[in-house]
Design a protein around this motif. Structure first.
Motif, PDB file in Angstrom:
ATOM      1  N   LYS A  17       0.817  -1.209   0.000  1.00 43.69           N
ATOM      2  CA  LYS A  17       0.000   0.000   0.000  1.00 43.69           C
ATOM      3  C   LYS A  17       0.857   1.268   0.000  1.00 43.69           C
ATOM      4  N   SER A  18       1.812   1.311   0.925  1.00 38.31           N
ATOM      5  CA  SER A  18       2.637   2.523   1.024  1.00 38.31           C
ATOM      6  C   SER A  18       3.485   2.700  -0.223  1.00 38.31           C
ATOM      7  N   THR A  19       4.005   1.601  -0.734  1.00 43.15           N
ATOM      8  CA  THR A  19       4.813   1.665  -1.954  1.00 43.15           C
ATOM      9  C   THR A  19       4.004   2.294  -3.087  1.00 43.15           C
ATOM     10  N   ALA A  54      -3.333  10.008   1.657  1.00 42.27           N
ATOM     11  CA  ALA A  54      -3.170   9.821   3.097  1.00 42.27           C
ATOM     12  C   ALA A  54      -2.715   8.398   3.358  1.00 42.27           C
ATOM     13  N   ASP A  55      -1.630   8.277   4.124  1.00 43.40           N
ATOM     14  CA  ASP A  55      -1.109   6.939   4.440  1.00 43.40           C
ATOM     15  C   ASP A  55      -1.352   6.643   5.912  1.00 43.40           C
ATOM     16  N   GLU A  56      -2.362   5.805   6.182  1.00 38.36           N
ATOM     17  CA  GLU A  56      -2.726   5.458   7.560  1.00 38.36           C
ATOM     18  C   GLU A  56      -2.900   6.722   8.399  1.00 38.36           C
ATOM     19  N   ALA A  57      -3.584   7.690   7.829  1.00 33.50           N
ATOM     20  CA  ALA A  57      -3.659   9.006   8.465  1.00 33.50           C
ATOM     21  C   ALA A  57      -4.356   8.978   9.818  1.00 33.50           C
TER      22      ALA A  57
HETATM   23 MG   LIG Z   1       2.458   1.143   4.973  1.00 29.32          MG
END
Ligand SMILES: [Mg+2]
Ligand SMILES: Nc1ncnc2c1ncn2[C@@H]1O[C@H](COP(=O)(O)OP(=O)(O)O)[C@@H](O)[C@H]1O
Lengths: 426, 237
Positions: free
Chosen positions: B48-50, B170-173
């Protein structure tokens, strides 16, 4: 197919056009970042402050001593020339000068005839011994000179008069006393003029007192002296016919070298020296002395400057050190700045700017402190200090260079960070 | 038909770890239209983050195409990527990433500091407006340590909005926030979405996905599900 959002606002925000950070923005960013950690900023500056303060102070001391030496030598007569017997050859065996008898009154005659740039001339014979006045006595030197001697040495008579040519001709038993001699022989008497002193059993009538000259550059008391006609000293005290040295004045400082040459030629002729024979005397000018001492004190200035420069270097390394720590500590900040659009060169410029602000700011503080310290020393310790514009400009320039030089590597490190890794840094 | 602002085609991202190669993304394709609110779901390590980092121009794909708002991001230089991030993207992180000892206002101004075409006065205006949008008009002068976690994330969201981006990522905001605050933040995102902002929200929590209108599920670097949330929930219902 992908279509762009048909918004006019997007057209003007074309990101591929070159954005450039203005210097103003960069400075703001750097100043704000530094303001966030004032203590660290100050500690980083401290090294530079100390470095620059010492550079300014040291150079002021070096320059001050140089000028004061020059001034003192000049006060003895900037256009003064001295002739001593013996060659100036180095390395060879040299005889004790005072025992040499190569200078005579004929030489004085020759000089006064041929050396046209010489304005004043006096022979000199001197003898050390105890001078006695009543119950007091004092060890000093009695110098036998001509009446031009005062002019040559820039001495003045504060009380009474100088002896005349008449006294010289008749080897009059008259003398002038330096202040130190007066203080030691006549502590309670208002005026020494008119008193009699005895030197090697010869009574001298005191006809004058010399104005005080204080210590010379070498720490000698110039007031510890008695002047008398040279003929008196030659005949009545030393029983010699030669003279020990010649004092002369060039017309002015510019012709000092010519006068020196003329004296040399006059003496060579007077001594009957062949072309292949060396001088059996040597002529030294005050100008040479000034040069010699100037170069010595320039060395001193250089040495002090170098020591201070090293502390500035250490200050610069301090900047680099703390900048490296700061870059590591602020890794996430750097990552964030990159994530919101900071380019490598923006980050580089920010850190470089921080380094330069620290070093130049520290430099300005250091210059102020250095000035205060230098002039404080000058006033409180009566130490000769001279702050030159060059030393201020030099320090300032060095600071800027130190900031850029030592800020470069940490800044490069910051700019080279990968934004994703930087953001993830714990 | 709505404008497509993102088109991704067969996106791959490999990481070399020693002699091994980790395939974090193994060929991902999808498009995003203007005004969508997408959640990207998946277990930890699913990529996901990638993916989000590539969408946000923080990273470049090993292979495949990524066209953002008409620009082929894959061909851009580092500096041009920075330009994209500065003007087309707003990022919100799990850990807020606010500058310490710096007021909310100045934190929000930060992206505009890197855009010299915005004057100081305009920068301040835009930042104030962004803070008003996230409901922090009365906290502009507060430093992060004077704000609650939820307020800090609002400042971060304001910072993501200040440059009027094409989309907000948003990453795990809400990863660092309690459930009540999480709801508040989700409400804010929904609000922004209603006002027309495109949002891509990475999370591993199912409930959060329900507030979006489309969910993409990743597993081991591949899309296993991509569906619309027809019964999208509104937080304030
Ligand atoms: Mg991540
Ligand atoms: N910089 C990297 N170097 C090596 N491997 C990485 C790197 N970034 C991510 N990965 C790997 O890629 C995979 C996906 O990671 P990530 O996208 O962070 O997952 P998620 O965000 O879904 O938890 C993981 O296996 C992770 O270990």
């Amino acid at each position: 197919m992908v279509k762009t959002r048909g918004l006019a606002s997007l057209q003007k925000k074309n990101p591929t056009t070159h954005r450039h950070m203005t210097v103003l923005n960069l400075s703001k960013i750097a100043v704000k970042a530094m303001g966030r950690n004032k203590m660290r900023t100050f500690l980083t500056m401290l090294g530079i402050i100390i470095g620059v303060t010492s550079v300014i102070t040291m150079l002021a001391i070096g320059e001050g001593s140089k000028e004061s030496i020059q001034e003192q030598i000049s006060s003895m007569g900037a256009n003064m020339l001295m002739v001593h017997p013996g060659s100036d050859e180095r390395g060879g065996v040299r005889m004790d000068r005072s025992s040499m008898q190569s200078l005579t009154l004929d030489d004085i005659e020759a000089i006064s005839r041929y050396a046209t740039h010489v304005s004043a001339l006096s022979p000199m014979v001197s003898s050390g011994g105890q001078v006695i006045a009543g119950a007091n006595n004092w060890p000093t030197t009695i110098q036998g000179v001509g009446k031009d001697f005062l002019e040559i040495r820039k001495m003045e008579v504060s009380e009474g008069v100088m002896f005349t040519d008449y006294e010289v001709k008749r080897a009059g038993k008259v003398c002038l006393l330096g202040q130190t001699v007066v203080e030691n022989l006549f502590p309670d008497i208002e005026s020494a003029v008119g008193q009699t002193v005895r030197f090697k059993n010869i009574p001298f009538k005191v006809i004058g007192v010399l104005a005080s000259k204080g210590q010379n550059t070498f720490g000698q008391d110039q007031d510890d002296v008695i002047l008398a006609p040279y003929t008196t000293i030659q005949k009545r005290i030393m029983a010699i016919t030669h003279i020990q040295s010649v004092f002369a004045s060039a017309e002015n400082e510019m012709v000092s070298e010519q006068a020196e040459e003329e004296i040399t030629l006059a003496l060579r002729a007077s001594h009957d020296l062949d072309d292949d024979e060396e001088d059996d005397f040597n002529v030294r000018s005050q100008q040479e002395l000034i040069k010699t001492f100037s170069s010595t004190s320039e060395m001193l200035t250089l040495l002090l400057g170098a020591i201070a420069g090293i502390s500035l270097l250490v200050g610069g390394i301090g900047i680099m050190n703390i900048m490296f720590v700061s870059v590591t500590e602020r890794t996430r900040e750097i990552g964030l700045r990159m994530a919101v659009g900071g380019r490598g060169r923006d980050i580089l410029s920010q850190f470089l700017m921080e380094a330069v602000i620290v070093s130049v700011g520290g430099g300005l503080i250091g210059i102020s402190l250095g000035l205060i310290l230098a002039y404080g020393m000058g006033n409180l310790l009566v130490w000769p200090v001279v702050v030159t514009n060059q030393s201020i400009m030099l320090s300032f320039l060095v600071c800027a260079v130190v900031g850029i030089f030592f800020g470069w590597y940490p800044a490069r490190k910051a700019a080279g960070l990968d934004p994703i890794e930087a953001l993830r840094y714990e | 038909m709505k404008n497509e602002i993102i088109e991704i085609l067969d996106l791959k991202r490999n990481f070399s770890v020693g002699i091994e190669t980790v395939q974090a993304l193994k060929g991902v394709s999808f498009t995003v239209s203007e005004g969508e609110f997408i959640t990207i779901m998946g277990a930890s390590g699913s990529g996901k983050s990638t993916l989000l980092n590539i969408l946000g121009a923080l990273d470049r794909p090993t292979e495949g195409n990524y066209v953002l708002d008409g620009t082929n991001v894959g061909t851009l230089s580092k500096d041009q990527l920075a330009g994209i991030r500065n003007q087309k993207i707003g990022f919100v992180f799990q850990s807020f990433n606010l500058l310490a000892r710096t007021s909310a206002l100045e934190n929000v101004e930060l992206p505009l500091m890197y855009n010299s075409s915005v004057s100081p006065r305009k920068r301040k205006n835009l930042a104030e407006k962004a803070l008003e949008t996230v409901g922090l008009a009365d906290r502009m002068d507060h430093a992060p340590n004077q704000l609650s976690g939820g307020q800090q994330q609002r400042v971060a969201i304001a910072r993501a909005l200040v440059n009027d981006p094409v989309m907000v990522l948003a990453d795990e905001a809400t990863g660092n926030l309690d459930s009540k605050t999480t709801m508040d933040i989700m409400a804010l995102f929904q609000d922004l979405n209603r006002q027309g902002k495109t949002i891509v929200f990475v999370t591993h929590e199912h409930e959060i996905a329900e507030y979006s209108n489309r969910t993409i599920v990743l597993r081991d670097g591949e899309i296993v599900k991509d569906h619309a949330n027809l019964g999208r929930r509104a937080v304030l219902d």
